[in-house]
Motif scaffolding. Structure first.
Motif, PDB file in Angstrom:
ATOM      1  N   ASN A  80       4.790  11.183  -4.642  1.00 20.89           N
ATOM      2  CA  ASN A  80       4.173  10.246  -3.696  1.00 20.89           C
ATOM      3  C   ASN A  80       4.626   8.842  -4.095  1.00 20.89           C
ATOM      4  O   ASN A  80       4.536   8.457  -5.246  1.00 20.89           O
ATOM      5  N   THR A  81       5.161   8.119  -3.139  1.00 23.94           N
ATOM      6  CA  THR A  81       5.849   6.857  -3.424  1.00 23.94           C
ATOM      7  C   THR A  81       5.184   5.680  -2.703  1.00 23.94           C
ATOM      8  O   THR A  81       4.371   5.870  -1.804  1.00 23.94           O
ATOM      9  N   ALA A  82       5.576   4.471  -3.100  1.00 24.56           N
ATOM     10  CA  ALA A  82       5.114   3.243  -2.443  1.00 24.56           C
ATOM     11  C   ALA A  82       6.124   2.132  -2.701  1.00 24.56           C
ATOM     12  O   ALA A  82       6.719   2.061  -3.774  1.00 24.56           O
ATOM     13  N   SER A  83       6.305   1.278  -1.720  1.00 23.24           N
ATOM     14  CA  SER A  83       7.318   0.223  -1.781  1.00 23.24           C
ATOM     15  C   SER A  83       6.860  -1.053  -2.482  1.00 23.24           C
ATOM     16  O   SER A  83       7.681  -1.866  -2.881  1.00 23.24           O
ATOM     17  N   GLU A  84       5.550  -1.263  -2.606  1.00 19.54           N
ATOM     18  CA  GLU A  84       5.036  -2.514  -3.167  1.00 19.54           C
ATOM     19  C   GLU A  84       4.213  -2.266  -4.425  1.00 19.54           C
ATOM     20  O   GLU A  84       3.194  -2.919  -4.660  1.00 19.54           O
ATOM     21  N   CYS A  85       4.663  -1.351  -5.244  1.00 23.43           N
ATOM     22  CA  CYS A  85       3.933  -0.925  -6.436  1.00 23.43           C
ATOM     23  C   CYS A  85       4.692  -1.379  -7.680  1.00 23.43           C
ATOM     24  O   CYS A  85       5.915  -1.532  -7.654  1.00 23.43           O
ATOM     25  N   GLU A 141       1.859   0.595   0.553  1.00 21.96           N
ATOM     26  CA  GLU A 141       2.891   1.133   1.448  1.00 21.96           C
ATOM     27  C   GLU A 141       2.445   0.876   2.880  1.00 21.96           C
ATOM     28  O   GLU A 141       2.075   1.772   3.618  1.00 21.96           O
ATOM     29  N   LYS A 142       2.463  -0.399   3.276  1.00 22.73           N
ATOM     30  CA  LYS A 142       1.921  -0.812   4.569  1.00 22.73           C
ATOM     31  C   LYS A 142       2.864  -0.546   5.743  1.00 22.73           C
ATOM     32  O   LYS A 142       2.424  -0.404   6.867  1.00 22.73           O
ATOM     33  N   PHE A 172       3.597   7.494  -7.387  1.00 19.26           N
ATOM     34  CA  PHE A 172       4.641   8.061  -8.243  1.00 19.26           C
ATOM     35  C   PHE A 172       4.118   9.145  -9.197  1.00 19.26           C
ATOM     36  O   PHE A 172       4.643   9.324 -10.287  1.00 19.26           O
ATOM     37  N   THR A 173       3.104   9.888  -8.743  1.00 21.66           N
ATOM     38  CA  THR A 173       2.754  11.140  -9.409  1.00 21.66           C
ATOM     39  C   THR A 173       3.815  12.140  -8.965  1.00 21.66           C
ATOM     40  O   THR A 173       4.220  12.159  -7.800  1.00 21.66           O
ATOM     41  N   LYS A 174       4.284  12.951  -9.919  1.00 21.74           N
ATOM     42  CA  LYS A 174       5.421  13.837  -9.647  1.00 21.74           C
ATOM     43  C   LYS A 174       5.033  15.291  -9.903  1.00 21.74           C
ATOM     44  O   LYS A 174       4.356  15.587 -10.879  1.00 21.74           O
TER      45      LYS A 174
END
Length: 164
Positions: free
Chosen positions: A32-37, A72-73, A128-130
């Motif tokens: 699970n990803t995010a662009s502003e982390c 992740e807006k 970013f849990t994998k």
């Protein structure tokens, strides 16, 4: 018989339905990803893993999520553009999903059940849990946010060496 990821599907960043059975016989890392982390730089490490192991049957599946401090807006198109411009990703990017709560994507409900976190927690704590999945579609390990992608190499290599 263990349950496998192949029973699930998810929409890619274009909104096209992807059957996870497309990954039969592959070692898969679901993130699970995010662009502003603060951990967004892990996209670089995920791409490096993809580059190093893809020809051996390894796939990274990125699932953007906006559940952690709204990091992740953007729209799916915004997220894809960001990933391409900043990290030139070549692995599969899916549509934004929830990973916790009543609206959690069924795949993430399954992943959390198969590989609970510390002290058996079912929730995902941060971006970013994998989750590492073997060639037979079974979840074999969960990695915390702070685990850098390169720290997964030995587990990926072991999984790639296993016969189906």
């Amino acid at each position: 018989m263990h349950t496998r990821i192949y029973q699930f599907s998810a929409d890619d960043h274009r909104g096209e339905k992807i059957e996870l059975s497309n990954y039969i016989g592959k070692v898969v890392l679901i993130v699970n990803t995010a662009s502003e982390c603060g951990f967004t730089e892990q996209y670089k490490g995920l791409q490096e893993l993809h580059d190093k192991y893809n020809t051996q049957g390894f796939e990274v599946l990125a699932f953007p999520c906006n559940q952690f401090k709204q990091q992740e807006k953007g729209s799916n198109a915004d997220i894809k553009s960001f990933c391409d411009l900043q990290f030139n990703i070549k692995f599969d990017l899916f549509s934004k999903v929830d990973v916790n709560g009543t609206n959690a994507h069924p795949l993430f409900k399954f992943l959390k059940k198969e590989a609970p976190g510390i002290l058996g927690t079912k929730s995902i704590k941060w971006n970013f849990t994998k989750f590492l999945v073997n060639k037979e579609g079974q979840v074999i390990k969960r990695f915390a946010t702070i685990t850098k992608p390169q720290q997964l190499e030995s587990d990926i290599e072991k999984s790639l060496e296993m016969k189906c």
